[in-house]
Design an enzyme around this catalytic site. Structure first.
Site, PDB file in Angstrom:
ATOM      1  N   LYS A 146      35.566  33.059  38.332  1.00  0.00           N
ATOM      2  CA  LYS A 146      36.250  33.902  37.355  1.00  0.00           C
ATOM      3  C   LYS A 146      35.794  35.349  37.496  1.00  0.00           C
ATOM      4  CE  LYS A 146      38.317  30.574  34.969  1.00  0.00           C
ATOM      5  NZ  LYS A 146      39.777  30.491  34.858  1.00  0.00           N
ATOM      6  N   ASP A 193      39.781  34.255  40.176  1.00  0.00           N
ATOM      7  CA  ASP A 193      40.723  34.139  39.058  1.00  0.00           C
ATOM      8  C   ASP A 193      40.431  35.221  38.023  1.00  0.00           C
ATOM      9  OD1 ASP A 193      42.512  33.430  37.144  1.00  0.00           O
ATOM     10  OD2 ASP A 193      41.682  31.443  36.746  1.00  0.00           O
ATOM     11  N   GLU A 226      43.998  35.033  41.814  1.00  0.00           N
ATOM     12  CA  GLU A 226      44.853  34.402  40.813  1.00  0.00           C
ATOM     13  C   GLU A 226      45.073  35.326  39.616  1.00  0.00           C
ATOM     14  OE1 GLU A 226      43.669  30.310  40.347  1.00  0.00           O
ATOM     15  OE2 GLU A 226      44.181  30.348  38.228  1.00  0.00           O
ATOM     16  N   LYS A 285      49.490  23.621  35.943  1.00  0.00           N
ATOM     17  CA  LYS A 285      48.604  22.838  35.090  1.00  0.00           C
ATOM     18  C   LYS A 285      49.458  21.714  34.519  1.00  0.00           C
ATOM     19  CE  LYS A 285      45.332  26.403  33.515  1.00  0.00           C
ATOM     20  NZ  LYS A 285      45.099  26.965  34.818  1.00  0.00           N
TER      21      LYS A 285
HETATM   22 MG   LIG Z   1      43.759  30.660  36.269  1.00  0.00          MG
END
Ligand SMILES: [Mg+2]
Length: 334
Positions: A141, A170, A203, A252
């Site tokens: 992240k 991300d 991302e 997802k």
């Molecule tokens: Mg993501």
């Protein structure tokens, strides 16, 4: 037409440690386990694990939907849940399809997994254990700490990761245009001349409402971009596809909506997709993996590691269903 006895149990468990992203700390996972039982007594399980800040319904909306259903529900009802309840669509349909044995043939052994690293410097230690557990793809992240700090950590990470490891970055929509271009320049430099790109993709660098800029960015740099927040539901996914997105789609399954419709879209659009967890329990995870193993890929050999390497955040055996009374207070510690 078949009908099913329907039961559901809300759950709640702490994420340990809490997951830090650009959106802040996520500390508690809430959702529902549901059960459909057919007239032969066979049981199908499903999970509703909403992610409202990603555009799914809230748990309260999902609960309200379940509460108004009768004890026995028809197949028509199971398959006719409206699209503004995508997590419910997934939960009911996966319970139903496990009863139909539709996914019985799914071969999960062909899947490889991407492990989620903690944000910031902790990633520098965390990847090692995950590597020994067999992970070769890692997601980190970004847009959590200041840019200069994260750049330094990335340089160290790239220098220490074995050469067969791939990294996904991300940003959770946390960058502006200038920062996104800086990250992408940096990714292109890291990837330059490498046979296996070290940075598999970046991302969701920009916010969902900046679609034209995301499209523009995707055409300026060699490092691929993936959309996640922008394509949370099937409706959004279709909209981005029709507006010209041909980069990677993060799917997802637990909040995308109907698995049957998702399968149809992947087939029709030949999407380059990555399936990803929403930190659901084993029930939703299994349904998501079964789906990922059977979704068509855009090209042979184009099966990307699935983002279900999130087990470190989810305690084992937290299933609240079965014979237990989910509304009973927890037993005192011995
Ligand atoms: Mg993501």
């Amino acid at each position: 037409m078949d009908d099913y006895q329907f039961k559901y149990w809300p759950y709640q468990y702490p994420l340990q440690p809490p997951l830090l992203t650009h959106h802040g700390f996520w500390e508690i996972r809430e959702g529902m386990i549901l059960q459909l039982c057919d007239r032969q007594g066979r049981v199908g399980w499903g999970e509703i694990s909403p992610l409202p800040w990603f555009g799914s319904e809230s748990l309260a909306q999902a609960l309200a939907f379940c509460r108004q259903l009768p004890d026995r529900i028809s197949e028509e009802r199971v398959l006719g849940i409206p699209s503004h309840l995508p997590a419910c669509q997934f939960g009911f349909e996966s319970a139903w399809s496990s009863l139909q044995n539709l996914d019985a043939e799914a071969d999960l052994s062909q899947l490889t997994y991407s492990a989620l690293l903690p944000a910031g410097e902790q990633a520098l230690q965390a990847w090692q254990l995950l590597w020994h557990q067999g992970y070769r793809t890692f997601k980190w992240k970004i847009a959590v700490y200041p840019w200069e700090q994260e750049q330094r950590i990335l340089a160290q990470l790239v220098a220490t990761l074995p050469s067969s490891a791939q990294l996904r970055l991300d940003a959770n929509a946390g960058l502006d245009w200038l920062q996104a271009t800086q990250w992408l320049q940096c990714c292109d430099q890291i990837n330059h001349g490498e046979a296996l790109p070290r940075i598999e993709f970046l991302e969701q660098p920009l916010a969902v409402d900046q679609f034209p800029a995301l499209l523009d960015l995707s055409r300026r740099y060699a490092t691929p971009l993936a959309l996640d927040e922008s394509v949370a539901t099937l409706r959004q996914l279709q909209a981005c596809y029709h507006q010209g997105w041909r980069g990677i789609f993060v799917i997802k399954p637990a909040i995308a909506g109907s698995p049957r419709q998702l399968r149809r879209l992947c087939h029709e659009y030949q999407l380059d997709w990555v399936a990803s967890s929403v930190l659901e329990t084993t029930i939703g995870r299994q349904a998501g993996l079964q789906l990922a193993a059977t979704l068509p890929v855009s090209a042979p050999g184009n099966r990307r590691a699935v983002g279900y390497g999130t087990q470190t955040w989810i305690p084992d055996a937290q299933l609240i269903a079965g014979d237990a009374d989910p509304f009973a207070p927890p037993a005192p510690e011995p």
